[in-house]
Design a protein around this motif. Structure first.
Motif, short mmCIF file in Angstrom:
data_model
loop_
_atom_site.label_atom_id
_atom_site.label_comp_id
_atom_site.label_asym_id
_atom_site.label_seq_id
_atom_site.Cartn_x
_atom_site.Cartn_y
_atom_site.Cartn_z
N SER A 138 0.76 -1.09 -0.06
CA SER A 138 -0.03 0.07 0.05
C SER A 138 0.91 1.31 -0.02
O SER A 138 2.21 1.23 0.15
N VAL A 139 0.16 2.48 -0.35
CA VAL A 139 0.81 3.65 -0.08
C VAL A 139 0.26 4.60 0.94
O VAL A 139 -1.16 4.28 1.00
N ILE A 140 0.79 5.32 1.62
CA ILE A 140 0.23 6.02 2.54
C ILE A 140 0.28 7.67 2.48
O ILE A 140 1.28 7.99 1.85
N HIS A 141 -0.64 8.21 2.85
CA HIS A 141 -0.73 9.84 2.53
C HIS A 141 -0.58 10.64 4.02
O HIS A 141 -1.01 10.24 4.92
N GLU A 189 -4.09 15.60 -7.27
CA GLU A 189 -3.54 15.63 -6.10
C GLU A 189 -4.32 16.30 -4.80
O GLU A 189 -4.57 15.90 -3.81
N SER A 190 -5.11 17.25 -5.64
CA SER A 190 -6.18 17.91 -4.69
C SER A 190 -7.28 16.82 -4.20
O SER A 190 -7.71 17.28 -3.20
N SER A 191 -7.63 15.78 -5.06
CA SER A 191 -8.49 14.75 -4.60
C SER A 191 -7.70 13.68 -3.79
O SER A 191 -7.91 13.47 -2.46
N GLN A 192 -6.94 12.95 -4.38
CA GLN A 192 -6.25 11.93 -3.73
C GLN A 192 -5.35 12.19 -2.65
O GLN A 192 -5.21 11.27 -1.79
N ILE A 193 -4.78 13.10 -2.63
CA ILE A 193 -3.50 13.39 -1.48
C ILE A 193 -4.31 14.33 -0.40
O ILE A 193 -4.21 14.20 0.94
N ILE A 194 -5.04 15.41 -0.65
CA ILE A 194 -5.73 16.39 0.08
C ILE A 194 -6.96 15.84 0.76
O ILE A 194 -7.02 15.39 1.79
N PHE A 195 -7.90 15.76 -0.09
CA PHE A 195 -9.28 15.42 0.39
C PHE A 195 -9.45 14.10 0.80
O PHE A 195 -9.84 13.93 2.11
N THR A 196 -8.80 13.21 0.23
CA THR A 196 -8.95 11.58 0.76
C THR A 196 -7.88 11.29 1.58
O THR A 196 -7.61 10.16 2.18
N GLY A 197 -6.77 12.20 1.86
CA GLY A 197 -5.83 12.06 2.70
C GLY A 197 -6.20 12.73 4.11
O GLY A 197 -6.12 12.26 5.23
N LEU A 198 -6.72 13.98 3.97
CA LEU A 198 -7.20 14.74 5.25
C LEU A 198 -8.35 14.21 5.81
O LEU A 198 -8.81 14.15 6.93
N ALA A 255 11.78 20.12 -3.26
CA ALA A 255 13.16 19.28 -3.62
C ALA A 255 14.40 20.58 -3.39
O ALA A 255 15.41 20.37 -2.81
N LEU A 256 13.84 21.90 -3.75
CA LEU A 256 14.89 22.84 -3.86
C LEU A 256 14.91 23.60 -2.69
O LEU A 256 15.55 24.81 -2.57
N GLY A 257 14.07 23.28 -1.78
CA GLY A 257 13.94 23.97 -0.52
C GLY A 257 13.13 25.31 -0.58
O GLY A 257 13.38 26.29 0.33
N LYS A 258 12.07 25.53 -1.46
CA LYS A 258 11.37 26.56 -1.69
C LYS A 258 10.21 26.46 -0.80
O LYS A 258 9.47 27.70 -0.98
N ALA A 259 9.74 25.40 -0.41
CA ALA A 259 8.41 25.21 0.23
C ALA A 259 8.82 24.45 1.47
O ALA A 259 9.73 23.65 1.41
N ALA A 260 8.24 24.58 2.54
CA ALA A 260 8.23 24.03 3.90
C ALA A 260 7.61 22.69 3.84
O ALA A 260 8.19 21.84 4.61
N ILE A 261 6.47 22.72 3.31
CA ILE A 261 5.76 21.29 3.87
C ILE A 261 5.18 20.88 2.27
O ILE A 261 4.83 21.68 1.41
N TYR A 262 5.31 19.39 2.08
CA TYR A 262 4.88 19.00 0.82
C TYR A 262 3.69 17.94 1.15
O TYR A 262 4.06 16.82 1.88
N PRO A 263 2.60 17.89 0.74
CA PRO A 263 1.46 17.09 0.71
C PRO A 263 1.66 15.84 0.06
O PRO A 263 1.93 16.02 -1.11
N ALA A 264 1.91 14.64 0.67
CA ALA A 264 2.54 13.70 -0.03
C ALA A 264 1.63 12.23 -0.14
O ALA A 264 0.96 12.14 0.75
N GLY A 265 2.40 11.49 -1.09
CA GLY A 265 2.18 10.08 -0.93
C GLY A 265 3.44 9.64 -0.48
O GLY A 265 4.59 10.11 -1.06
N SER A 266 3.32 8.47 0.00
CA SER A 266 4.68 7.93 0.45
C SER A 266 5.57 7.66 -0.74
O SER A 266 6.95 7.40 -0.52
N TRP A 267 4.90 7.41 -1.96
CA TRP A 267 5.96 6.76 -2.96
C TRP A 267 6.65 8.17 -3.32
O TRP A 267 7.90 7.89 -3.98
N ASP A 268 6.60 9.27 -2.99
CA ASP A 268 7.32 10.45 -3.31
C ASP A 268 8.58 10.35 -2.50
O ASP A 268 9.54 10.98 -2.93
#
Length: 419
Positions: A138-141, A189-198, A255-268
């Motif tokens: 499985s993958v985790i969000h 990402e809006s759906s699979q990582i944000i909505f169904t993740g949160l 990846a370049l350190g320009k953002a503090a938080i990345y909404p992720a799937g574990s595959w990232d």
């Protein structure tokens, strides 16, 4: 006469040779898969590990490009040329293969005893009576965060919604970094990582998902509307131009350190390990308030089935039994970073961020993506609607209540328990 006898002798020798060749080839197992990226791993690590325990069984990993896998596999199955072992996508795609008679029923087969019922959901008939693929991973969000930025701004990973917004406000007011590496151009990402993740923290994971299937709850009920409202608040922390920011853009930004938080799937995790020098940590979706039970989207992603027309089922089942072993679970989880074994084996995860994510299972209840089972079978497509609606909510173009009403209206058009 001698010539005739000689011809017969040669013909018989050829037939015997062909029969022997056929028998030798029957010992070769072919694995169908869409995981092209795993080819080297199978050929250099997994297959040799299996063969060490099962000498004499030849195994070939024959992947197809992900976008072509479903159609080409169906064609090979119909033509009788498909491999012996079939990598299974979750839910309806594989269920359709089983209903067409392409996959063996696996209940009671060696190795299947190591998988809890929750991990089999993606590869069972709707009534749960037949299991047709062995769960693999499985993958985790959740969220990845830049540890240096958090240290510089004196921040701690948030545990509640209120803490999360305080962290985001601090990052935003600092002005040096984007609070969230997230765009809405690609929509998924809006759906699979944000909505169904949160969201599972609001609709209580499996309880809410099953309530939609049974018709006991609707998308317009508070649990689901609240998830859209949470998402709408997050939209304020996206970068300028987020509506044209792609998934790849978001990866680069983090990846370049320009953002503090990345909404992720574990595959990232594997992507950032290979393409970035930042130091990462992970935190699960923050709960609505302190003391609330936590839920994670722990989504069944890949399984393995046996082709019903395989000419070498005995060896195929030996291979399947090995896929259910501790050895395979350890190797796969640690070599395919961010893909977690669905077995009940205890696994020592070596990657520190992957270990953080799999450890969430100890304190949070797992659920799958909200609409993955049953709810995608009608028109309008709930998957397509969720992509569009959630992107609009994040962009501030659609109110949470209107988003919920839109999804519910589409759902009720075709799903009887919701009418």
């Amino acid at each position: 006469m001698q010539t005739v006898n000689r011809i017969r002798t040669i013909r018989n020798a050829v037939l015997i040779a062909l029969a022997t060749f056929g028998t030798a080839q029957a010992g070769t197992l072919t694995i169908e898969s869409w995981r092209v990226d795993d080819k080297t791993l199978w050929e250099t690590v997994l297959i040799p590990a299996f063969q060490k325990k099962n000498p004499g069984i030849e195994v070939k990993f024959a992947p197809t490009a992900p976008t072509e896998y479903d159609s080409s596999l169906s064609a090979r199955l119909a033509g009788g040329t498909a491999g012996d072992l079939i990598a299974c996508r979750p839910f309806d795609v594989s269920l359709s293969l089983y209903k067409k008679g392409n996959l063996e029923k696996l209940d009671g087969k060696p190795g299947m005893e190591h998988f809890p019922s929750s991990s089999k959901t993606a590869w069972q008939t709707d009534d749960g009576k037949d299991t047709f693929c062995m769960p693999i991973a499985s993958v985790i969000h959740g969220f990845l965060y830049n540890q240096k930025i958090f240290k510089d701004l004196n921040l701690q990973p948030p545990k509640t919604e209120a803490e999360f917004f305080k962290v985001l406000d601090t990052i935003k007011s600092n002005g040096k970094y984007a609070p969230l590496a997230l765009g809405t151009n690609d929509q998924w990402e809006s759906s699979q990582i944000i909505f169904t993740g949160l969201g599972p923290n609001y609709w209580h994971g499996e309880e809410g998902r099953k309530a939609l299937i049974s018709g006991k709850e609707k998308f317009t009920d508070p649990n689901f509307v609240n998830a859209f409202e949470y998402e709408a608040k997050l939209g304020k922390y996206l970068s300028k131009g987020a509506s044209s920011q792609t998934y790849g853009d978001s990866q680069n930004q983090f990846a370049l350190g320009k953002a503090a938080i990345y909404p992720a799937g574990s595959w990232d995790i594997a992507y950032f390990n290979d393409n970035s020098k930042i130091s990462m940590g992970a935190f699960p979706p923050p709960v609505p308030k302190a003391g609330d039970k936590c839920y994670i989207s722990d989504h069944n992603d890949i399984g393995m089935g046996v082709n019903k027309k395989s000419k070498n089922k005995e060896d195929a089942y030996k291979f399947l039994a090995w896929l259910g072993s501790q050895e395979f679970a350890d190797i796969y989880t640690n070599k395919v970073t961010g893909f977690f074994s669905l077995s009940d084996h205890l696994i020592s995860v070596k990657d520190p961020v992957a270990k953080q994510m799999i450890d969430w299972r100890k304190s949070c209840s797992s659920t799958i993506r909200l609409n993955a089972q049953i709810l995608n079978r009608g028109e309008p497509s709930m998957e397509n609607q969720l992509w569009n609606v959630n992107a609009q909510v994040l962009n501030g173009k659609l109110a949470p209540k209107d988003a919920a009403a839109q999804i519910q209206a589409g759902f009720a058009k075709w799903y009887k328990p919701q009418q």
